[in-house]
Design an enzyme around this catalytic site. Structure first.
Site, PDB file in Angstrom:
ATOM      1  N   HIS A 129     -23.997 -23.265   1.315  1.00  0.00           N
ATOM      2  CA  HIS A 129     -24.744 -23.991   2.347  1.00  0.00           C
ATOM      3  C   HIS A 129     -26.198 -24.126   1.854  1.00  0.00           C
ATOM      4  CE1 HIS A 129     -26.774 -24.378   6.303  1.00  0.00           C
ATOM      5  NE2 HIS A 129     -25.604 -24.704   6.808  1.00  0.00           N
ATOM      6  N   ASP A 206     -24.115 -14.503   2.122  1.00  0.00           N
ATOM      7  CA  ASP A 206     -24.340 -15.351   3.286  1.00  0.00           C
ATOM      8  C   ASP A 206     -23.102 -15.198   4.167  1.00  0.00           C
ATOM      9  OD1 ASP A 206     -24.150 -17.401   5.107  1.00  0.00           O
ATOM     10  OD2 ASP A 206     -24.782 -18.978   3.723  1.00  0.00           O
ATOM     11  N   GLN A 209     -20.371 -17.577   7.995  1.00  0.00           N
ATOM     12  CA  GLN A 209     -18.977 -17.877   8.355  1.00  0.00           C
ATOM     13  C   GLN A 209     -18.085 -16.645   8.224  1.00  0.00           C
ATOM     14  OE1 GLN A 209     -18.091 -20.741   9.704  1.00  0.00           O
ATOM     15  NE2 GLN A 209     -20.091 -21.672   9.370  1.00  0.00           N
ATOM     16  N   LYS A 232     -22.869 -17.961  15.730  1.00  0.00           N
ATOM     17  CA  LYS A 232     -21.553 -18.276  15.141  1.00  0.00           C
ATOM     18  C   LYS A 232     -20.496 -17.251  15.544  1.00  0.00           C
ATOM     19  CE  LYS A 232     -23.453 -21.028  11.690  1.00  0.00           C
ATOM     20  NZ  LYS A 232     -23.260 -22.425  11.447  1.00  0.00           N
ATOM     21  N   CYS A 372     -24.369 -29.618   5.435  1.00  0.00           N
ATOM     22  CA  CYS A 372     -25.425 -28.858   4.752  1.00  0.00           C
ATOM     23  C   CYS A 372     -24.917 -28.308   3.423  1.00  0.00           C
ATOM     24  CB  CYS A 372     -25.967 -27.731   5.615  1.00  0.00           C
ATOM     25  SG  CYS A 372     -26.770 -28.320   7.097  1.00  0.00           S
TER      26      CYS A 372
HETATM   27  N1  PMP Z   1     -24.599 -20.469   5.786  1.00  0.00           N
HETATM   28  C1  PMP Z   1     -23.445 -20.979   6.219  1.00  0.00           C
HETATM   29  C2  PMP Z   1     -22.204 -20.809   5.385  1.00  0.00           C
HETATM   30  C3  PMP Z   1     -23.406 -21.654   7.438  1.00  0.00           C
HETATM   31  O1  PMP Z   1     -22.258 -22.160   7.879  1.00  0.00           O
HETATM   32  C4  PMP Z   1     -24.598 -21.782   8.197  1.00  0.00           C
HETATM   33  C5  PMP Z   1     -24.615 -22.532   9.515  1.00  0.00           C
HETATM   34  N2  PMP Z   1     -24.011 -23.785   9.462  1.00  0.00           N
HETATM   35  C6  PMP Z   1     -25.765 -21.207   7.700  1.00  0.00           C
HETATM   36  C7  PMP Z   1     -25.717 -20.561   6.497  1.00  0.00           C
HETATM   37  C8  PMP Z   1     -27.048 -21.292   8.433  1.00  0.00           C
HETATM   38  O2  PMP Z   1     -26.987 -20.596   9.634  1.00  0.00           O
HETATM   39  P1  PMP Z   1     -28.127 -20.759  10.715  1.00  0.00           P
HETATM   40  O3  PMP Z   1     -28.325 -22.227  10.904  1.00  0.00           O
HETATM   41  O4  PMP Z   1     -27.579 -20.091  11.927  1.00  0.00           O
HETATM   42  O5  PMP Z   1     -29.341 -20.092  10.186  1.00  0.00           O
END
Ligand code: PMP
Length: 414
Positions: A129, A206, A209, A232, A372
């Site tokens: 991401h 990270d 997920q 999440k 993203c």
């Molecule tokens: N990493 C991953 C794999 C994600 O799916 C997301 C959220 N889409 C993020 C990071 C970022 O998370 P946040 O927007 O809650 O900071």
């Protein structure tokens, strides 16, 4: 239609706990398939937020009165709940942040700023991401470090055969997702961590997920940092967690300066508070922390194993069912491989945005775009995908409705 053994999760009563799921959209019962972006919240979380603001609302760590004590106790108890969830050796290693993005920025800026030198290497993967790429790019620009990346194979699995080649004595950190938000691939974090450590590199996971769908035991995973977001896992937005090994956090400089994070302040210089407060400048999201702990408690009560079994069955069912949709491709690992119930879809001749629009008219919420993960989209050779993502409350019938709506979308554009 495929038949799959259904695990013992009482989905009807589980779903009743989620007020947002009890609505019609465009005349049909809502099918919410965007939980990878943000999950819906159970009543227990909404009630915890309300109870905090109605009864305990006060700033933490400052006041010598009853409400301030209750707010501080609730905030610190929430930290203990998170530490237990992560199997962290100590709650002092649990730092409250806004979310995964802020957690990774904290490590990149603080640890990276203090430790990276020109020519050092940061190893990422093409699955990441943007929030596990851009913070590393920023610190690389500041320090002269270099980003290198692990590729994927045709089914979206990390090319572990490349890892040993890419891990050199210049690699300082490996930043890898627990699970891909776009393809659902579950990465073998323990194996990656073992190889990274053998090469002398740290490992940041990270867990945006991962925390929502997988068992998280930071000691068993063998990582050095783990980041996740409250929203999440069914908690509030604007709260998340960075876990880090104590000796690393202790050695890192503060990320932000201000109230709460200091021991003593002079006009020219200051000393820092003990962990974890050193990294928590300013008034924190106390209600968010309380709500996140309520979400983790909620899933404990539901039963994490039953949830995982249900999500595994959903993934297998969906991959089977979606195979019947003419012209549809599901990108990423197949049902025999380690994956979550997140499906990136490509339908012949139909733009992902059109798929999402057609499905919305049928009350089905999915996401279309690059998720993203622009480098991943480029690697897959697609500008975007339509993504349907499940959570514990997703039903098999909802997968059927998704498949039927996709069939209709294919016919409209045929
Ligand atoms: N990493 C991953 C794999 C994600 O799916 C997301 C959220 N889409 C993020 C990071 C970022 O998370 P946040 O927007 O809650 O900071």
């Amino acid at each position: 239609m495929a038949t799959v053994a259904r695990p013992s999760l009482d989905l009807d009563s589980l779903r009743r706990e989620f007020p947002a799921l009890q609505q019609d959209v465009n005349g049909r019962p809502l099918v919410y398939l965007d939980s990878a972006a943000t999950a819906q919240r159970p009543r227990a979380v909404l009630e915890a937020l309300r109870a905090f603001y109605e009864h305990d609302n006060a700033n933490v760590h400052r006041g010598l009165y009853e409400l301030a004590r209750r707010a501080t106790d609730a905030y610190e108890a929430a930290r203990v709940t998170v530490a237990r969830f992560l199997n962290a050796p100590s709650p002092a290693e649990v730092v409250w942040v806004r979310g995964t993005t802020e957690a990774i920025n904290l490590v990149a800026a603080s640890w990276g700023g203090a430790n990276l030198r020109a020519g050092d290497e940061i190893l990422v993967t093409v699955l990441e991401h943007h929030s596990n790429l851009v913070p590393w790019q920023l610190v690389a620009q500041r320090t002269g470090a270099v980003l290198r990346s692990v590729d994927i194979d045709d089914r979206g699995r990390l090319r572990l055969d490349q890892l040993d080649e890419l891990l050199t004595d210049r690699t300082r950190i490996v930043a890898v997702g627990h699970a891909s938000n776009a393809l659902g691939t579950i990465n073998p974090v323990r194996e990656i961590a073992d190889r990274a450590h053998a090469a002398g590199a740290l490992v940041l996971v990270d867990g945006a997920q991962g925390a929502a769908h997988l068992p998280v035991d930071v000691q068993a995973l063998g990582c050095d940092f783990y980041a996740f977001s409250g929203h999440k896992v069914g908690g509030p937005m604007g709260i998340g967690v960075l876990w880090g090994r104590r000796e690393l956090l202790d050695a890192m400089p503060p990320y932000q300066g201000g109230g709460e994070m200091i021991a003593r302040v002079e006009l020219q210089q200051s000393t820092w508070a003990e962990l974890p407060h050193k990294f928590e400048a300013g008034t924190p999201n106390v209600a968010g922390a309380v709500g996140l702990a309520a979400a983790l408690d909620f899933w404990d009560a539901v039963g994490r194993e039953a949830v995982q079994a249900h999500e595994d069955a959903l993934a297998r069912y969906a991959l089977d069912r979606l195979r019947d949709v003419p012209g549809l491709r599901v990108l990423g690992p197949d049902s025999t491989e380690a994956r979550t119930a997140v499906f990136s879809l490509a339908l012949d001749g139909v733009h992902p945005h059109d798929i999402a629009t057609i499905l919305d008219a049928d009350g089905i919420a999915i996401r279309a775009g690059h998720h993203c993960a622009q480098p991943l989209m480029r690697r897959l050779g697609v500008p975007a995908t339509a993504r349907a993502s499940c959570f514990a409350y997703t039903t098999f019938e909802e997968i059927d409705r998704l498949a039927i709506a996709l069939e209709a979308a294919g016919r409209i554009f045929a």
